[in-house]
Design a protein around this motif. Structure first.
Motif, PDB file in Angstrom:
ATOM      1  N   VAL A 223     -16.219 -30.542 -50.912  1.00  0.00           N
ATOM      2  CA  VAL A 223     -16.722 -31.319 -52.050  1.00  0.00           C
ATOM      3  C   VAL A 223     -17.981 -32.085 -51.669  1.00  0.00           C
ATOM      4  O   VAL A 223     -18.855 -32.305 -52.512  1.00  0.00           O
ATOM      5  CB  VAL A 223     -15.645 -32.272 -52.607  1.00  0.00           C
ATOM      6  CG1 VAL A 223     -14.533 -31.487 -53.264  1.00  0.00           C
ATOM      7  CG2 VAL A 223     -15.104 -33.197 -51.539  1.00  0.00           C
ATOM      8  N   ILE A 224     -18.095 -32.473 -50.417  1.00  0.00           N
ATOM      9  CA  ILE A 224     -19.320 -33.167 -49.983  1.00  0.00           C
ATOM     10  C   ILE A 224     -20.489 -32.184 -49.951  1.00  0.00           C
ATOM     11  O   ILE A 224     -21.604 -32.531 -50.342  1.00  0.00           O
ATOM     12  CB  ILE A 224     -19.113 -33.898 -48.648  1.00  0.00           C
ATOM     13  CG1 ILE A 224     -18.149 -35.074 -48.867  1.00  0.00           C
ATOM     14  CG2 ILE A 224     -20.440 -34.367 -48.066  1.00  0.00           C
ATOM     15  CD1 ILE A 224     -17.858 -35.912 -47.648  1.00  0.00           C
ATOM     16  N   ASP A 225     -20.248 -30.967 -49.513  1.00  0.00           N
ATOM     17  CA  ASP A 225     -21.311 -29.952 -49.552  1.00  0.00           C
ATOM     18  C   ASP A 225     -21.810 -29.765 -50.979  1.00  0.00           C
ATOM     19  O   ASP A 225     -23.014 -29.659 -51.217  1.00  0.00           O
ATOM     20  CB  ASP A 225     -20.806 -28.602 -49.017  1.00  0.00           C
ATOM     21  CG  ASP A 225     -20.512 -28.624 -47.533  1.00  0.00           C
ATOM     22  OD1 ASP A 225     -21.250 -29.284 -46.777  1.00  0.00           O
ATOM     23  OD2 ASP A 225     -19.528 -27.975 -47.128  1.00  0.00           O
ATOM     24  N   ASP A 226     -20.873 -29.709 -51.923  1.00  0.00           N
ATOM     25  CA  ASP A 226     -21.256 -29.559 -53.332  1.00  0.00           C
ATOM     26  C   ASP A 226     -22.117 -30.734 -53.793  1.00  0.00           C
ATOM     27  O   ASP A 226     -23.105 -30.551 -54.499  1.00  0.00           O
ATOM     28  CB  ASP A 226     -20.011 -29.449 -54.222  1.00  0.00           C
ATOM     29  CG  ASP A 226     -19.237 -28.166 -53.988  1.00  0.00           C
ATOM     30  OD1 ASP A 226     -19.810 -27.201 -53.439  1.00  0.00           O
ATOM     31  OD2 ASP A 226     -18.041 -28.139 -54.355  1.00  0.00           O
TER      32      ASP A 226
ATOM     33  N   ILE B 109     -15.632 -44.959 -45.326  1.00  0.00           N
ATOM     34  CA  ILE B 109     -17.021 -45.228 -45.711  1.00  0.00           C
ATOM     35  C   ILE B 109     -17.430 -44.236 -46.807  1.00  0.00           C
ATOM     36  O   ILE B 109     -16.922 -43.123 -46.854  1.00  0.00           O
ATOM     37  CB  ILE B 109     -17.951 -45.138 -44.478  1.00  0.00           C
ATOM     38  CG1 ILE B 109     -19.275 -45.849 -44.677  1.00  0.00           C
ATOM     39  CG2 ILE B 109     -18.139 -43.706 -44.026  1.00  0.00           C
ATOM     40  CD1 ILE B 109     -19.970 -46.189 -43.378  1.00  0.00           C
ATOM     41  N   HIS B 110     -18.320 -44.663 -47.675  1.00  0.00           N
ATOM     42  CA  HIS B 110     -18.859 -43.819 -48.743  1.00  0.00           C
ATOM     43  C   HIS B 110     -20.387 -43.798 -48.608  1.00  0.00           C
ATOM     44  O   HIS B 110     -20.981 -44.748 -48.096  1.00  0.00           O
ATOM     45  CB  HIS B 110     -18.573 -44.403 -50.134  1.00  0.00           C
ATOM     46  CG  HIS B 110     -17.182 -44.851 -50.371  1.00  0.00           C
ATOM     47  ND1 HIS B 110     -16.187 -44.015 -50.813  1.00  0.00           N
ATOM     48  CD2 HIS B 110     -16.609 -46.068 -50.247  1.00  0.00           C
ATOM     49  CE1 HIS B 110     -15.075 -44.698 -50.962  1.00  0.00           C
ATOM     50  NE2 HIS B 110     -15.305 -45.943 -50.624  1.00  0.00           N
ATOM     51  N   VAL B 111     -21.004 -42.732 -49.126  1.00  0.00           N
ATOM     52  CA  VAL B 111     -22.463 -42.687 -49.259  1.00  0.00           C
ATOM     53  C   VAL B 111     -22.782 -42.185 -50.665  1.00  0.00           C
ATOM     54  O   VAL B 111     -21.973 -41.484 -51.273  1.00  0.00           O
ATOM     55  CB  VAL B 111     -23.144 -41.780 -48.205  1.00  0.00           C
ATOM     56  CG1 VAL B 111     -22.870 -42.267 -46.803  1.00  0.00           C
ATOM     57  CG2 VAL B 111     -22.733 -40.339 -48.358  1.00  0.00           C
ATOM     58  N   ALA B 112     -23.931 -42.559 -51.173  1.00  0.00           N
ATOM     59  CA  ALA B 112     -24.342 -42.089 -52.494  1.00  0.00           C
ATOM     60  C   ALA B 112     -25.848 -42.215 -52.644  1.00  0.00           C
ATOM     61  O   ALA B 112     -26.449 -43.175 -52.161  1.00  0.00           O
ATOM     62  CB  ALA B 112     -23.649 -42.891 -53.593  1.00  0.00           C
TER      63      ALA B 112
ATOM     64  N   GLY C  26     -16.837 -40.588 -57.296  1.00  0.00           N
ATOM     65  CA  GLY C  26     -17.998 -39.726 -57.431  1.00  0.00           C
ATOM     66  C   GLY C  26     -18.923 -39.720 -56.230  1.00  0.00           C
ATOM     67  O   GLY C  26     -20.028 -39.193 -56.306  1.00  0.00           O
ATOM     68  N   MET C  27     -18.485 -40.310 -55.114  1.00  0.00           N
ATOM     69  CA  MET C  27     -19.318 -40.409 -53.916  1.00  0.00           C
ATOM     70  C   MET C  27     -18.680 -39.664 -52.751  1.00  0.00           C
ATOM     71  O   MET C  27     -17.449 -39.682 -52.614  1.00  0.00           O
ATOM     72  CB  MET C  27     -19.467 -41.876 -53.487  1.00  0.00           C
ATOM     73  CG  MET C  27     -20.180 -42.763 -54.459  1.00  0.00           C
ATOM     74  SD  MET C  27     -20.346 -44.458 -53.831  1.00  0.00           S
ATOM     75  CE  MET C  27     -18.673 -45.057 -54.017  1.00  0.00           C
ATOM     76  N   PRO C  28     -19.501 -39.063 -51.869  1.00  0.00           N
ATOM     77  CA  PRO C  28     -18.950 -38.537 -50.628  1.00  0.00           C
ATOM     78  C   PRO C  28     -18.252 -39.674 -49.878  1.00  0.00           C
ATOM     79  O   PRO C  28     -18.802 -40.770 -49.727  1.00  0.00           O
ATOM     80  CB  PRO C  28     -20.177 -38.055 -49.862  1.00  0.00           C
ATOM     81  CG  PRO C  28     -21.157 -37.712 -50.937  1.00  0.00           C
ATOM     82  CD  PRO C  28     -20.930 -38.772 -51.989  1.00  0.00           C
TER      83      PRO C  28
END
Length: 116
Positions: free
Chosen positions: A3-6, A51-54, A40-42
Motif C-alpha cells: 500500500v505504501i508503494d501505491d 511513524i507516518h509520512v505524507a 490515508g498516510m504511509p
C-alpha cells in the motif's frame, strides 16, 4: 507492491525523493515494523503506530507523535524547521536532516518496543 508503494507511485520529483529517503531510514532502523496506510498516510507500525509520512504542497510531513516531536523540538527550532505537537514539516527544497530523523526513529522504536 505494498500500500505504501501505491501511495508513493502518485508522486515524483522532490516529494518522492524525500518520501523514499524517509522510508529507507525507517525501514533500516525499524526492520520489524509493518507497513500500512493509516489516515490515508504511509504508516509504520510496531506495537501500534510508529511513524507516518505524507506529502503536502511544499513539504513532506513526518508524524512521529507528540513524544517524538518533543524529543527533537529544540534541534528542529535551531535548524529552522516548522513543527507542531505531532508533526514535522520537511520542506522539499531542503535536504532531509538524516541525522535528526535517525535519532527520532531510534527513539520511537525504543518507545514502541517498550510497549511489548
Amino acid at each position: 507492491m505494498t500500500v505504501i508503494d501505491d501511495y508513493l507511485a502518485e508522486y515524483s520529483g522532490p516529494h518522492r525523493e524525500h518520501m523514499d529517503a524517509l522510508r529507507a531510514i525507517i525501514t533500516r532502523l525499524a526492520p520489524d515494523a509493518t507497513e500500512a496506510l493509516s489516515w490515508g498516510m504511509p504508516t509504520w507500525k510496531l506495537n501500534g503506530n510508529l511513524i507516518h509520512v505524507a506529502a503536502a504542497k511544499h513539504h513532506v510531513g513526518l508524524h512521529p507523535g507528540a513524544d517524538g516531536v518533543a524529543f527533537v523540538s529544540e534541534e528542529l527550532a535551531e535548524r529552522g524547521f516548522r513543527f507542531s505537537k505531532g508533526t514535522i514539516q520537511l520542506p522539499v527544497d531542503r535536504p532531509i536532516p538524516v541525522d535528526l530523523v535517525e535519532r527520532l526513529v531510534t527513539f520511537r522504536v525504543a518507545q514502541q518496543e517498550a510497549k511489548a
